[in-house]
Write a protein that holds these residues in place. Structure first.
Motif, short mmCIF file in Angstrom:
data_model
loop_
_atom_site.label_atom_id
_atom_site.label_comp_id
_atom_site.label_asym_id
_atom_site.label_seq_id
_atom_site.Cartn_x
_atom_site.Cartn_y
_atom_site.Cartn_z
N PHE A 24 57.84 14.94 -25.40
CA PHE A 24 58.67 14.15 -24.48
C PHE A 24 58.42 12.68 -24.77
CE2 PHE A 24 55.00 15.90 -21.96
CZ PHE A 24 54.22 14.76 -21.90
N GLY A 25 59.20 11.81 -24.14
CA GLY A 25 59.05 10.38 -24.37
C GLY A 25 58.05 9.75 -23.41
N ARG A 26 58.16 8.43 -23.24
CA ARG A 26 57.24 7.73 -22.37
C ARG A 26 58.03 6.83 -21.42
NH1 ARG A 26 52.46 9.13 -24.43
NH2 ARG A 26 51.32 7.78 -22.99
N THR A 27 57.35 6.28 -20.43
CA THR A 27 58.02 5.48 -19.42
C THR A 27 58.73 4.27 -20.04
OG1 THR A 27 55.92 4.38 -19.03
CG2 THR A 27 56.55 6.12 -17.50
N ALA A 28 59.87 3.93 -19.46
CA ALA A 28 60.61 2.77 -19.94
C ALA A 28 59.86 1.47 -19.67
CB ALA A 28 61.99 2.72 -19.29
N GLY A 87 64.22 6.93 -12.01
CA GLY A 87 63.91 5.53 -11.84
C GLY A 87 62.79 5.01 -12.71
N ARG A 88 62.36 5.81 -13.72
CA ARG A 88 61.19 5.40 -14.52
C ARG A 88 61.30 5.71 -16.00
NH1 ARG A 88 57.43 9.43 -15.54
NH2 ARG A 88 55.58 8.20 -15.02
N ASP A 89 62.09 6.73 -16.38
CA ASP A 89 62.10 7.20 -17.76
C ASP A 89 63.45 7.01 -18.43
OD1 ASP A 89 59.58 8.13 -17.09
OD2 ASP A 89 60.25 10.20 -16.80
N LEU A 90 63.45 6.96 -19.74
CA LEU A 90 64.71 6.96 -20.48
C LEU A 90 65.45 8.27 -20.19
CD1 LEU A 90 66.47 5.54 -22.66
CD2 LEU A 90 65.22 6.89 -24.36
N MET A 91 66.72 8.16 -19.85
CA MET A 91 67.52 9.33 -19.51
C MET A 91 67.86 10.12 -20.78
SD MET A 91 69.09 11.08 -17.10
CE MET A 91 69.34 9.94 -15.71
N PRO A 92 67.52 11.41 -20.84
CA PRO A 92 67.90 12.21 -22.00
C PRO A 92 69.42 12.39 -22.07
CG PRO A 92 66.18 13.30 -20.71
CD PRO A 92 66.71 12.18 -19.88
N VAL A 93 69.98 12.18 -23.24
CA VAL A 93 71.42 12.34 -23.44
C VAL A 93 71.72 13.65 -24.17
CG1 VAL A 93 73.43 11.38 -24.64
CG2 VAL A 93 71.87 9.86 -23.42
N THR A 94 70.83 14.06 -25.07
CA THR A 94 71.05 15.25 -25.89
C THR A 94 69.80 16.13 -25.89
OG1 THR A 94 72.51 13.97 -27.34
CG2 THR A 94 71.73 16.09 -28.17
N ASP A 95 70.02 17.43 -25.82
CA ASP A 95 68.94 18.40 -25.95
C ASP A 95 68.48 18.39 -27.41
OD1 ASP A 95 67.34 20.73 -26.20
OD2 ASP A 95 68.47 21.75 -24.63
N ILE A 96 67.20 18.09 -27.65
CA ILE A 96 66.70 17.99 -29.02
C ILE A 96 66.89 19.29 -29.78
CG2 ILE A 96 64.32 18.67 -28.52
CD1 ILE A 96 63.43 16.41 -30.41
N ARG A 97 66.94 20.42 -29.06
CA ARG A 97 67.15 21.70 -29.71
C ARG A 97 68.52 21.78 -30.38
NH1 ARG A 97 66.66 26.05 -25.31
NH2 ARG A 97 68.04 24.54 -24.30
N ALA A 98 69.50 21.05 -29.85
CA ALA A 98 70.84 21.07 -30.45
C ALA A 98 70.82 20.45 -31.84
CB ALA A 98 71.83 20.34 -29.55
N TYR A 99 70.08 19.35 -32.02
CA TYR A 99 69.96 18.74 -33.34
C TYR A 99 69.27 19.70 -34.31
CZ TYR A 99 71.42 14.16 -31.58
OH TYR A 99 72.13 13.12 -31.05
N ALA A 100 68.20 20.34 -33.84
CA ALA A 100 67.50 21.30 -34.69
C ALA A 100 68.41 22.48 -35.04
CB ALA A 100 66.24 21.80 -33.99
N ALA A 101 69.17 22.95 -34.07
CA ALA A 101 70.07 24.09 -34.31
C ALA A 101 71.14 23.76 -35.34
CB ALA A 101 70.71 24.53 -32.99
#
Length: 392
Positions: A299-303, A346-360
């Motif tokens: 996962f990522g980290r706080t903005a 209110g704290r993290d970068l909003m996910p736009v894409t499921d990382i599994r889709a890129y892998a798939a």
């Protein structure tokens, strides 16, 4: 006897270093038909994608961070007028210019809110959609891929530890390999082990002595070989297998848990990643043109940076793609923004894409795996969406 509850409590106190402990580093391989090659690098500890691929064109960035991620003005390398590459990855700029390096910002698995390294890494490697599925699904997504590839075979190996990488765990036959590298313990790992061993008379003295030996050994290695030796060894061995019958390789790199002094602590991890990629490019030779590398983190980290000049566990992160087979020189997907209303919780970068889709889609385009199998078997419950066309 050390209980699981005490161990987990100790891990939290020390700062989650156990999730990226060197004893858990591993490496795995699989053979498959065809000439295309895939390398999956697991970045253990939650890489800060906002720092690695700095969105300096977003006006909100400077409101959230004053010590880190400030763009070309602070030595980062401009990529496209909006994103800049962290200075410690400067050696990868020729790949960007050659179209052999790209990235996807604002990605994540479906994992949300709990922000545990252990659970996040399990979900990333299992390729599942929920926490419950992780416990029910004991194999990894690369192993399930092999069951949908006629003629594919699998073998696994470990770099330092005794545990198999979950991403390629499953019914496929396994073998082992241990590279000629020494045990490396960072300051957080040493503190964790000292805390765990403190009340155990059987292991306390021996553990402390072992850590001292490991520390002295690693100091000698750094003097002779440099701090990124382990990453080069993993990459070099991977390339040697990929130049043969192996078509899929995966290994992990640790050091991404940057709670404090991130502008300093992230440098070593970035240089290790860069060295691994460049070593593979050199050693693969003509096979580099058929190779795709996906570098993924749990996962990522706080903005917003914290009071210690670091970042805490977040949600949206980034995925790095590299290789002679990729369509690089670009940012894949969309940028959600860093405004207060744009952030997740209110704290993290909003996910736009499921990382599994890129892998798939990478698996679909590299090996011809059918979409139905990818969405139902390899990544259960995934909606792949439109093809982002990672490959050239």
């Amino acid at each position: 006897m050390l209980s699981r509850r005490l161990f987990l409590k100790s891990s939290a106190i020390i700062g989650c270093s156990a999730a990226a402990h060197p004893l858990l580093s591993s490496i795995a391989f699989a053979s498959a038909p065809g000439e295309n090659r895939l390398v999956v690098i697991i970045l253990r500890g939650a890489m800060d994608g906002i720092d690695v691929f700095q969105p300096y064109g977003d006006p909100e960035l400077r409101k959230l961070r004053q010590k880190i991620s400030l763009g070309p003005d602070q030595g980062a390398h401009d990529l496209d007028g909006f994103f800049a590459l962290h200075p410690s990855l400067s050696s990868l700029m020729p790949l960007w210019k050659a179209g052999e390096l790209g990235f996807a910002p604002a990605v994540s698995t479906p994992y949300r809110d709990k922000r545990s390294h252990f659970d996040g890494q399990d979900m990333l490697e299992a390729g599942t959609g929920t926490d419950l599925d992780v416990f029910q699904q004991r194999d990894g997504w690369l192993n399930r891929l092999l069951h949908n590839m006629p003629g594919a075979e699998s073998e696994t190996a470990y770099s330092v530890g005794t545990e198999q990488m979950r991403i390629l765990a499953g019914d496929a036959p396994a073998k082992s390999w241990t590279p000629k590298i020494n045990l490396k313990l960072g300051p957080q790992a040493r503190m964790l082990l000292q805390h765990v061993y403190h009340d155990d008379p059987l292991f306390r003295e021996g553990g402390l002595e072992g850590m001292e030996i490991a520390s002295q050994s690693m100091d000698r290695i750094k003097e002779k070989k440099g701090p990124t030796r382990d990453a080069r060894e993993l990459a070099r061995f991977s390339a040697s297998r990929l130049n043969g019958d192996t078509r899929i390789a995966t290994f992990s790199l640790s050091g991404w848990d940057t709670h404090a002094r991130q502008s300093v602590t992230i440098d070593g991890a970035l240089m290790s990643l860069a060295d691994a990629i460049l070593t593979m490019r050199e050693d693969l030779g003509k096979n580099w043109s058929k190779t795709t590398i996906l570098a993924m983190t749990e996962f990522g980290r706080t903005a917003r940076e914290n009071g210690s000049g670091g970042t805490d566990h977040g949600t949206g992160g980034a995925m790095l793609v590299a290789g002679g087979a990729v369509r690089g020189g670009q940012a894949l997907g969309k940028w959600p923004g860093l405004g207060e209303s744009d952030l997740y919780a209110g704290r993290d970068l909003m996910p736009v894409t499921d990382i599994r889709a890129y892998a798939a889609w990478a698996l679909h385009d590299l090996f011809g795996t059918e979409r139905g199998a990818l969405e139902s078997s390899v990544f259960p419950g995934l909606d792949m969406g439109e093809n982002p066309r990672i490959l050239a």
